[in-house]
Design an enzyme around this catalytic site. Structure first.
Site, PDB file in Angstrom:
ATOM      1  N   THR A  72       0.643  -1.319   0.107  1.00  0.00           N
ATOM      2  CA  THR A  72       0.073   0.135   0.325  1.00  0.00           C
ATOM      3  C   THR A  72       1.038   1.375   0.149  1.00  0.00           C
ATOM      4  O   THR A  72       1.833   0.931   0.661  1.00  0.00           O
ATOM      5  CB  THR A  72      -1.147  -0.076   1.385  1.00  0.00           C
ATOM      6  OG1 THR A  72      -0.014   0.140   2.216  1.00  0.00           O
ATOM      7  CG2 THR A  72      -1.903  -1.005   1.134  1.00  0.00           C
ATOM      8  N   GLU A 136      -4.446   4.372   3.236  1.00  0.00           N
ATOM      9  CA  GLU A 136      -3.798   3.532   2.819  1.00  0.00           C
ATOM     10  C   GLU A 136      -4.292   3.020   1.474  1.00  0.00           C
ATOM     11  O   GLU A 136      -5.610   1.880   1.238  1.00  0.00           O
ATOM     12  CB  GLU A 136      -3.228   2.133   3.104  1.00  0.00           C
ATOM     13  CG  GLU A 136      -2.833   2.755   4.475  1.00  0.00           C
ATOM     14  CD  GLU A 136      -2.480   1.578   5.746  1.00  0.00           C
ATOM     15  OE1 GLU A 136      -1.216   0.147   5.110  1.00  0.00           O
ATOM     16  OE2 GLU A 136      -2.739   1.260   6.696  1.00  0.00           O
TER      17      GLU A 136
END
Length: 203
Positions: A72, A136
């Site tokens: 991420t 994220e």
């Protein structure tokens, strides 16, 4: 299978990225998974979408790739303030685009620097007991190198599910994989595909 803790979806989150939330209610994972749709949202984005996010990719907690097999990208706090003021914690889908900062030499390939589908977690990630809100973003593409320090523009187009707390990593990974499939299916509709060429990605 594990269980998860469900954060109530009715109350929007305030603009602060730090908060002490009450513990949510316990819900069986099995019943939640059995009811998950393959596509979410209307045929075209509705208010408050699209939501624009923009910032330089930061170093995060370093657990997406190592623990979850899902790398991420983290945006700075100021990039998510607006979204945090109008959206509840949860998982979202849309498109993202990386670009070079001034004077930066690229280690990415041409195919890494196009608009790509993404899935995003907004919240406190209760499984890891975060103490501050983060965004994220997982870009659904195979990158050969990291892209810390790159500019990222992300266009959030819809909501997949609430933020959950899991009693096992395996249950979390299973839901992440389902999130990816739901995001790709949802973005495949004409009303969403057109946003891949939105002028926001050239700004």
């Amino acid at each position: 299978m594990g269980q998860f803790l469900f954060k109530p979806a009715s109350k929007p989150i305030l603009s602060s990225t730090e908060s002490a939330l009450p513990r949510p209610a316990l819900v069986q994972t099995e019943s939640f998974r059995a009811s998950r749709p393959n596509i979410v949202g209307p045929d075209t984005p509705e208010d408050p979408y699209p939501i624009e996010l923009k910032g330089i990719v930061q170093h995060g907690f370093g657990r997406g790739s190592k623990d979850l097999g899902c790398p991420t990208a983290n945006l700075p706090d100021e990039a998510i303030t607006h979204m945090a003021s109008i959206a509840k914690p949860g998982v979202y889908y849309g498109y993202a685009h990386l670009s070079l900062t001034n004077g930066q030499l690229s280690e990415l390939r041409h195919e890494d620097l196009v608009v790509l589908p993404m899935v995003m977690s907004l919240g406190w990630n209760p499984f890891y007991k975060n103490e501050r809100m983060t965004a994220e973003i997982h870009i659904m593409h195979e990158f050969k190198s990291d892209f810390y320090g790159y500019n990222m523009n992300a266009l959030v187009l819809g909501y997949i599910r609430p933020e959950l707390d899991y009693t096992s990593r395996e249950a979390l990974v299973d839901d992440i994989e389902t999130d990816k499939r739901v995001a790709l299916n949802s973005l495949a509709r004409p009303g969403y595909e057109k946003y891949a060429s939105d002028s926001f990605f050239s700004s």
